[in-house]
Write an enzyme that holds these catalytic residues in place. Sequence first.
Site, PDB file in Angstrom:
ATOM      1  CG  ASN A 111      35.911  43.026  51.679  1.00 57.52           C
ATOM      2  OD1 ASN A 111      35.752  44.005  52.523  1.00 57.52           O
ATOM      3  ND2 ASN A 111      34.898  42.384  51.104  1.00 57.52           N
ATOM      4  CG  HIS A 148      33.622  47.498  49.020  1.00 51.68           C
ATOM      5  ND1 HIS A 148      34.282  47.677  50.273  1.00 51.68           N
ATOM      6  CD2 HIS A 148      33.281  46.273  49.046  1.00 51.68           C
ATOM      7  CE1 HIS A 148      34.292  46.190  51.179  1.00 51.68           C
ATOM      8  NE2 HIS A 148      33.716  45.642  50.177  1.00 51.68           N
ATOM      9  CB  CYS A 199      31.140  45.990  52.194  1.00 54.93           C
ATOM     10  SG  CYS A 199      31.750  44.265  52.838  1.00 54.93           S
TER      11      CYS A 199
HETATM   12  C1  LIG Z   1      35.101  34.645  45.370  1.00 58.81           C
HETATM   13  C2  LIG Z   1      35.590  34.912  44.136  1.00 58.81           C
HETATM   14  C3  LIG Z   1      37.036  35.443  44.112  1.00 58.81           C
HETATM   15  C4  LIG Z   1      35.778  33.722  43.275  1.00 58.81           C
HETATM   16  O1  LIG Z   1      36.259  33.834  42.021  1.00 58.81           O
HETATM   17  P1  LIG Z   1      35.564  33.300  40.796  1.00 58.81           P
HETATM   18  O2  LIG Z   1      36.303  33.520  39.511  1.00 58.81           O
HETATM   19  O3  LIG Z   1      34.024  33.729  40.879  1.00 58.81           O
HETATM   20  O4  LIG Z   1      35.618  31.728  41.139  1.00 58.81           O
HETATM   21  P2  LIG Z   1      34.748  30.495  41.478  1.00 58.81           P
HETATM   22  O5  LIG Z   1      34.030  30.752  42.743  1.00 58.81           O
HETATM   23  O6  LIG Z   1      33.831  30.175  40.160  1.00 58.81           O
HETATM   24  O7  LIG Z   1      35.551  29.272  41.524  1.00 58.81           O
HETATM   25  C5  LIG Z   1      36.534  28.664  40.448  1.00 58.81           C
HETATM   26  C6  LIG Z   1      37.269  27.857  40.808  1.00 58.81           C
HETATM   27  O8  LIG Z   1      38.152  28.178  42.077  1.00 58.81           O
HETATM   28  C7  LIG Z   1      37.828  27.259  43.216  1.00 58.81           C
HETATM   29  N1  LIG Z   1      38.363  28.287  44.274  1.00 58.81           N
HETATM   30  C8  LIG Z   1      37.775  29.005  45.189  1.00 58.81           C
HETATM   31  N2  LIG Z   1      38.183  29.720  45.869  1.00 58.81           N
HETATM   32  C9  LIG Z   1      39.762  29.254  45.714  1.00 58.81           C
HETATM   33  C10 LIG Z   1      40.893  29.708  46.187  1.00 58.81           C
HETATM   34  N3  LIG Z   1      40.821  30.401  47.192  1.00 58.81           N
HETATM   35  N4  LIG Z   1      41.791  28.939  45.902  1.00 58.81           N
HETATM   36  C11 LIG Z   1      41.915  28.073  44.931  1.00 58.81           C
HETATM   37  N5  LIG Z   1      40.722  27.857  44.162  1.00 58.81           N
HETATM   38  C12 LIG Z   1      39.652  28.511  44.447  1.00 58.81           C
HETATM   39  C13 LIG Z   1      36.716  26.937  43.365  1.00 58.81           C
HETATM   40  O9  LIG Z   1      36.518  25.834  43.951  1.00 58.81           O
HETATM   41  C14 LIG Z   1      36.414  26.479  41.702  1.00 58.81           C
HETATM   42  O10 LIG Z   1      36.953  25.323  41.375  1.00 58.81           O
HETATM   43  P3  LIG Z   1      36.102  24.276  40.257  1.00 58.81           P
HETATM   44  O11 LIG Z   1      35.962  25.182  39.086  1.00 58.81           O
HETATM   45  O12 LIG Z   1      37.094  23.221  40.367  1.00 58.81           O
HETATM   46  O13 LIG Z   1      34.629  24.011  41.091  1.00 58.81           O
HETATM   47  C15 LIG Z   1      34.890  35.783  43.115  1.00 58.81           C
HETATM   48  O14 LIG Z   1      33.430  35.303  43.133  1.00 58.81           O
HETATM   49  C16 LIG Z   1      34.328  36.985  44.045  1.00 58.81           C
HETATM   50  O15 LIG Z   1      35.147  38.007  44.510  1.00 58.81           O
HETATM   51  N6  LIG Z   1      33.002  37.393  44.457  1.00 58.81           N
HETATM   52  C17 LIG Z   1      32.544  38.374  45.147  1.00 58.81           C
HETATM   53  C18 LIG Z   1      32.937  38.242  46.711  1.00 58.81           C
HETATM   54  C19 LIG Z   1      32.871  39.496  47.434  1.00 58.81           C
HETATM   55  O16 LIG Z   1      33.195  40.700  46.904  1.00 58.81           O
HETATM   56  N7  LIG Z   1      32.464  39.427  48.685  1.00 58.81           N
HETATM   57  C20 LIG Z   1      32.471  40.391  49.542  1.00 58.81           C
HETATM   58  C21 LIG Z   1      31.588  41.369  49.112  1.00 58.81           C
HETATM   59  S1  LIG Z   1      31.700  42.806  50.011  1.00 58.81           S
END
Ligand SMILES: CC(C)(COP(=O)(O)OP(=O)(O)OC[C@H]1O[C@@H](n2cnc3c(N)ncnc32)[C@H](O)[C@@H]1OP(=O)(O)O)[C@@H](O)C(=O)NCCC(=O)NCCS
Length: 363
Positions: free
Chosen positions: A279, A249, A111
């Site tokens: 993204n 980004h 990215c």
């Molecule tokens: C992926 C991301 C959106 C997840 O958000 P978060 O607030 O960190 O959420 P978590 O991973 O802690 O998950 C929280 C809960 O939501 C759930 N969950 C994850 N994805 C889900 C979805 N699409 N829909 C519903 N629930 C979801 C998880 O299973 C978790 O459930 P639990 O508490 O019962 O275990 C976030 O971490 C993120 O954006 N990270 C960076 C990713 C990124 O930018 N990647 C590309 C880089 S270039």
Amino acid sequence: MRNAEITGWGKCLPPAVLSNSDLETVVDTSDEWITTRTGIKERRIAHVEVSDMAVVAGRRALAAAGLEPDQIDLIILATCTPDTQIPAGAAHVQAKLGATNAAAFDLNAACSGFIYGLVTGTNMIRAGSNEKVLLIGAEKLRYVTDYSDRTTCVLFGDGAGAVVLEATDNGAGLLSSELGIDGTTAGILCVPGGGTAGDPGTTPPNELGVRMEGPEVFRRAVTMMGDASARVVDQAGLTLDDVDILVPHQANVRIIDATARRLGLPPEKVFINIQSYGNTSAATIPIALTEAVEAGRIGPGANIVLAAFGGGLTWAAGVVKWGDRTEPLAETEAALAPTDATALELIRPNLDFFGRTSTEPGP
Ligand SMILES: CC(C)(COP(=O)(O)OP(=O)(O)OC[C@H]1O[C@@H](n2cnc3c(N)ncnc32)[C@H](O)[C@@H]1OP(=O)(O)O)[C@@H](O)C(=O)NCCC(=O)NCCS
């Protein structure tokens, strides 16, 4: 001092829209969860190859700069999803564009690829090796997206954006930059298979999709993007008041908000379009830059902060001074081949493929 000015800009988004409610039909998620946790409402799904989107974005950027493809002497394709490994994706772009006088190569910094490419292209021009560079960020992330994995599939989309860089001594161009990587953390955001590690035919399908430790990536992204942005502003000899707009980004609106807070920038100085495209990796910044210019958010002489992070883990930031012109010199009819396919139809092969767990042929 000889520098590289952005003289053309363009984007290409495939027409098929995958909405949050579409995703509710394939995986256990909700529009409410995706919207509040990421800021994404919909993303585009490609019915064509990366090179096709790259060529349309490239033609639009060339038209905006008033140039023909044969006037370009270098094409840099920032991508981690090229049409082929050999030749590089840039070869297909060069051929389809008819850029007969250009060298061309791929650049994979995930990215962060567009900013890595901007620094590379700028330095090629500063060194006198090149005069006119076409820098494209383009991705078909659906190829590596497992639509049965709700923790990753809601994030990614397809698209392309491009800029033309031309030699100038008028003060426009990259004023400062920082590129970085911490390869020791590569495993928290990766596609484990698909390279040459291991022997041919031994990679199970589930190793050909994106793997990610979301919260860990999130935590590091906020620090990397925020700190690097602050350093490049300082390195350019600017204060935060001198910054006209942050074009970051687009990975998660909460990461963007945290970066803006770290810099002390108010919301009106931050460009966000993640709601429409998700993204698109190396394509997010050139798409956002194009839309910011088109929306009148970038004026003559604007100081623009670019910042990104991605697989590697890479990070990159830079300050760009825009030139005098914010209107394209010309436009082009270039467009993707039309399609009637829906986004749900286009992701169906991924669901079938990633549903398998071994290298045995599927049902
Ligand atoms: C992926 C991301 C959106 C997840 O958000 P978060 O607030 O960190 O959420 P978590 O991973 O802690 O998950 C929280 C809960 O939501 C759930 N969950 C994850 N994805 C889900 C979805 N699409 N829909 C519903 N629930 C979801 C998880 O299973 C978790 O459930 P639990 O508490 O019962 O275990 C976030 O971490 C993120 O954006 N990270 C960076 C990713 C990124 O930018 N990647 C590309 C880089 S270039």
